[in-house]
Motif scaffolding. Structure first.
Motif, PDB file in Angstrom:
ATOM      1  N   LEU A   9       0.823  -1.200   0.005  1.00 11.02           N
ATOM      2  CA  LEU A   9      -0.046   0.019  -0.071  1.00 11.02           C
ATOM      3  C   LEU A   9       0.863   1.237  -0.058  1.00 11.02           C
ATOM      4  CD1 LEU A   9      -2.884  -1.158   2.354  1.00 11.02           C
ATOM      5  CD2 LEU A   9      -2.931  -0.948  -0.246  1.00 11.02           C
ATOM      6  N   ASP A  10       1.829   1.292   0.789  1.00  9.92           N
ATOM      7  CA  ASP A  10       2.844   2.454   0.617  1.00  9.92           C
ATOM      8  C   ASP A  10       3.517   2.772  -0.431  1.00  9.92           C
ATOM      9  OD1 ASP A  10       1.984   2.596   3.679  1.00  9.92           O
ATOM     10  OD2 ASP A  10       3.920   2.253   4.386  1.00  9.92           O
ATOM     11  N   GLU A  11       3.851   1.557  -1.145  1.00 11.10           N
ATOM     12  CA  GLU A  11       4.634   1.740  -2.284  1.00 11.10           C
ATOM     13  C   GLU A  11       3.454   2.512  -3.351  1.00 11.10           C
ATOM     14  OE1 GLU A  11       5.766  -1.718  -5.092  1.00 11.10           O
ATOM     15  OE2 GLU A  11       7.473  -1.454  -3.609  1.00 11.10           O
ATOM     16  N   SER A  12       2.509   1.998  -3.271  1.00 13.02           N
ATOM     17  CA  SER A  12       1.373   2.468  -4.352  1.00 13.02           C
ATOM     18  C   SER A  12       1.068   3.822  -4.068  1.00 13.02           C
ATOM     19  CB  SER A  12       0.139   1.383  -4.065  1.00 13.02           C
ATOM     20  OG  SER A  12       0.420   0.322  -4.636  1.00 13.02           O
ATOM     21  N   VAL A  13       1.038   4.155  -2.679  1.00  9.32           N
ATOM     22  CA  VAL A  13       0.446   5.504  -2.231  1.00  9.32           C
ATOM     23  C   VAL A  13       1.750   6.520  -2.887  1.00  9.32           C
ATOM     24  CG1 VAL A  13       0.487   7.236  -0.637  1.00  9.32           C
ATOM     25  CG2 VAL A  13      -0.823   5.167  -0.311  1.00  9.32           C
ATOM     26  N   SER A  14       2.944   6.176  -2.713  1.00  8.49           N
ATOM     27  CA  SER A  14       4.132   7.072  -3.461  1.00  8.49           C
ATOM     28  C   SER A  14       3.991   7.050  -5.001  1.00  8.49           C
ATOM     29  CB  SER A  14       5.404   6.375  -2.992  1.00  8.49           C
ATOM     30  OG  SER A  14       5.671   6.264  -1.757  1.00  8.49           O
ATOM     31  N   ASP A  15       3.639   6.009  -5.494  1.00 10.55           N
ATOM     32  CA  ASP A  15       3.508   6.202  -7.038  1.00 10.55           C
ATOM     33  C   ASP A  15       2.267   7.102  -7.381  1.00 10.55           C
ATOM     34  OD1 ASP A  15       5.530   4.136  -7.460  1.00 10.55           O
ATOM     35  OD2 ASP A  15       4.128   2.582  -7.542  1.00 10.55           O
ATOM     36  N   ILE A  16       1.225   6.967  -6.800  1.00 13.94           N
ATOM     37  CA  ILE A  16      -0.062   7.747  -7.104  1.00 13.94           C
ATOM     38  C   ILE A  16       0.161   9.145  -6.695  1.00 13.94           C
ATOM     39  CG2 ILE A  16      -2.422   8.166  -6.312  1.00 13.94           C
ATOM     40  CD1 ILE A  16      -2.586   5.209  -5.654  1.00 13.94           C
ATOM     41  N   VAL A  17       0.872   9.444  -5.541  1.00 11.45           N
ATOM     42  CA  VAL A  17       1.199  10.924  -5.209  1.00 11.45           C
ATOM     43  C   VAL A  17       2.133  11.441  -6.343  1.00 11.45           C
ATOM     44  CG1 VAL A  17       2.436  12.406  -3.551  1.00 11.45           C
ATOM     45  CG2 VAL A  17       0.748  10.753  -2.828  1.00 11.45           C
ATOM     46  N   LYS A  18       3.200  10.725  -6.787  1.00 10.75           N
ATOM     47  CA  LYS A  18       4.182  11.145  -7.840  1.00 10.75           C
ATOM     48  C   LYS A  18       3.335  11.430  -8.983  1.00 10.75           C
ATOM     49  CE  LYS A  18       8.042   8.866  -5.621  1.00 10.75           C
ATOM     50  NZ  LYS A  18       8.983   7.802  -5.699  1.00 10.75           N
ATOM     51  N   SER A  19       2.590  10.606  -9.427  1.00 12.13           N
ATOM     52  CA  SER A  19       1.786  10.797 -10.545  1.00 12.13           C
ATOM     53  C   SER A  19       0.851  11.928 -10.526  1.00 12.13           C
ATOM     54  CB  SER A  19       1.071   9.571 -10.957  1.00 12.13           C
ATOM     55  OG  SER A  19      -0.062   9.314 -10.224  1.00 12.13           O
ATOM     56  N   CYS A  20       0.682  12.404  -9.520  1.00 11.10           N
ATOM     57  CA  CYS A  20      -0.162  13.628  -9.548  1.00 11.10           C
ATOM     58  C   CYS A  20       0.617  14.956  -9.613  1.00 11.10           C
ATOM     59  CB  CYS A  20      -1.097  13.634  -8.266  1.00 11.10           C
ATOM     60  SG  CYS A  20      -2.538  12.582  -8.151  1.00 11.10           S
ATOM     61  N   LEU A  53       6.459   9.324   2.548  1.00 14.32           N
ATOM     62  CA  LEU A  53       7.026  10.204   1.290  1.00 14.32           C
ATOM     63  C   LEU A  53       6.920  11.591   1.862  1.00 14.32           C
ATOM     64  CD1 LEU A  53       7.509  10.261  -1.742  1.00 14.32           C
ATOM     65  CD2 LEU A  53       5.075  10.543  -2.081  1.00 14.32           C
ATOM     66  N   PHE A  54       8.094  12.485   1.414  1.00 15.11           N
ATOM     67  CA  PHE A  54       7.927  13.912   1.406  1.00 15.11           C
ATOM     68  C   PHE A  54       8.176  14.323   0.113  1.00 15.11           C
ATOM     69  CE2 PHE A  54       9.916  12.545   5.248  1.00 15.11           C
ATOM     70  CZ  PHE A  54       9.220  13.293   6.474  1.00 15.11           C
ATOM     71  N   THR A  55       7.375  15.494  -0.233  1.00 14.83           N
ATOM     72  CA  THR A  55       7.423  15.985  -1.443  1.00 14.83           C
ATOM     73  C   THR A  55       7.480  17.607  -1.457  1.00 14.83           C
ATOM     74  OG1 THR A  55       5.163  16.610  -1.813  1.00 14.83           O
ATOM     75  CG2 THR A  55       5.599  14.381  -2.112  1.00 14.83           C
ATOM     76  N   TYR A  56       7.910  18.004  -2.709  1.00 17.31           N
ATOM     77  CA  TYR A  56       7.963  19.457  -2.955  1.00 17.31           C
ATOM     78  C   TYR A  56       6.814  19.740  -3.628  1.00 17.31           C
ATOM     79  CZ  TYR A  56      13.275  18.850  -3.098  1.00 17.31           C
ATOM     80  OH  TYR A  56      14.533  18.737  -2.645  1.00 17.31           O
ATOM     81  N   PRO A  57       6.431  20.952  -3.651  1.00 20.31           N
ATOM     82  CA  PRO A  57       5.178  21.580  -4.142  1.00 20.31           C
ATOM     83  C   PRO A  57       5.156  21.406  -5.647  1.00 20.31           C
ATOM     84  CG  PRO A  57       6.207  23.364  -3.485  1.00 20.31           C
ATOM     85  CD  PRO A  57       7.083  22.055  -3.111  1.00 20.31           C
ATOM     86  N   PRO A  58       3.982  20.891  -6.311  1.00 21.66           N
ATOM     87  CA  PRO A  58       3.889  20.574  -7.544  1.00 21.66           C
ATOM     88  C   PRO A  58       3.927  22.080  -8.307  1.00 21.66           C
ATOM     89  CG  PRO A  58       1.706  20.668  -6.696  1.00 21.66           C
ATOM     90  CD  PRO A  58       2.618  20.858  -5.728  1.00 21.66           C
TER      91      PRO A  58
END
Length: 193
Positions: free
Chosen positions: A28-39, A106-111
């Motif tokens: 689930l965590d791996e999939s969440v990372s993929d989904i967030v990055k795809s957004c 996951l930590f991200t930068y703003p889009p």
């Protein structure tokens, strides 16, 4: 002549051992990372890099203490200094993990092109002996004026897995994307009436 077996049409099936808590959470965590990055969010690896550098320094200090002690066993002051440095650096690493990382996956930068100046911190929980997976999206900088309110999704993992342990990605994708949209909506400036 040898017969060829038909190839599976779905090579990237994500399958978890439903009896193993960590297997489910990992998928689930791996999939969440993929989904967030795809957004449109890019991963911020600064904290990971800092932890790696600190971990490397800790290992070097431990190795120096070990080999120095074997070569010069009479010089205890240097050994005590190395041990003290090792303990302090480990304490700093644990403090970073406890205060900054917590349950973050996951930590991200703003889009790019976004009005917000802060990225996301995506964290998850799947308590032992529970089927309730909780996904939380927070602002990477909660004190920022552009920080959105924290949003959370809690659902049973049985909603997303077949009885064989295969993740039904379409359903999971839809739920995570809806949570990301909820976060973005919370962070939008309110229109004046």
């Amino acid at each position: 002549m040898e017969e060829k077996k038909p190839e599976s049409t779905n090579k990237n099936v994500k399958k978890a051992n439903l009896l193993e808590h960590n297997s489910i959470k990992h998928i689930l965590d791996e999939s969440v990372s993929d989904i967030v990055k795809s957004c449109g969010y890019k991963e911020d690896v600064r904290l990971s890099n800092m932890k790696l550098i600190l971990g490397t320094v800790i290992i070097v200090v431990a190795l120096v203490a070990q080999f120095y002690n074997k070569k010069f066993p009479e010089n205890r002051d240097f050994l005590i200094g190395c041990i003290a440095s090792y303990v302090v650096l480990n304490g700093v690493l644990q403090l970073i993990l406890y205060t900054k990382e917590k349950n973050a996956i996951l930590f991200t930068y703003p889009p790019e092109g976004s009005f917000t100046s802060t990225g996301l911190v995506v964290s998850s929980k799947l308590p032992r002996f529970s089927d309730e997976y909780t996904l939380t999206i927070d602002s990477a900088d909660p004190k920022s004026i552009s920080a959105g309110k924290s949003v959370q999704l809690t659902k049973s993992v049985t909603q997303w897995f077949t009885k064989d342990g295969v993740l039904v990605e379409g359903l999971f994708w839809k739920d995570v994307e809806a949570l990301i949209k909820d976060y973005a909506k919370e962070g939008e400036p309110k229109k004046k009436k």
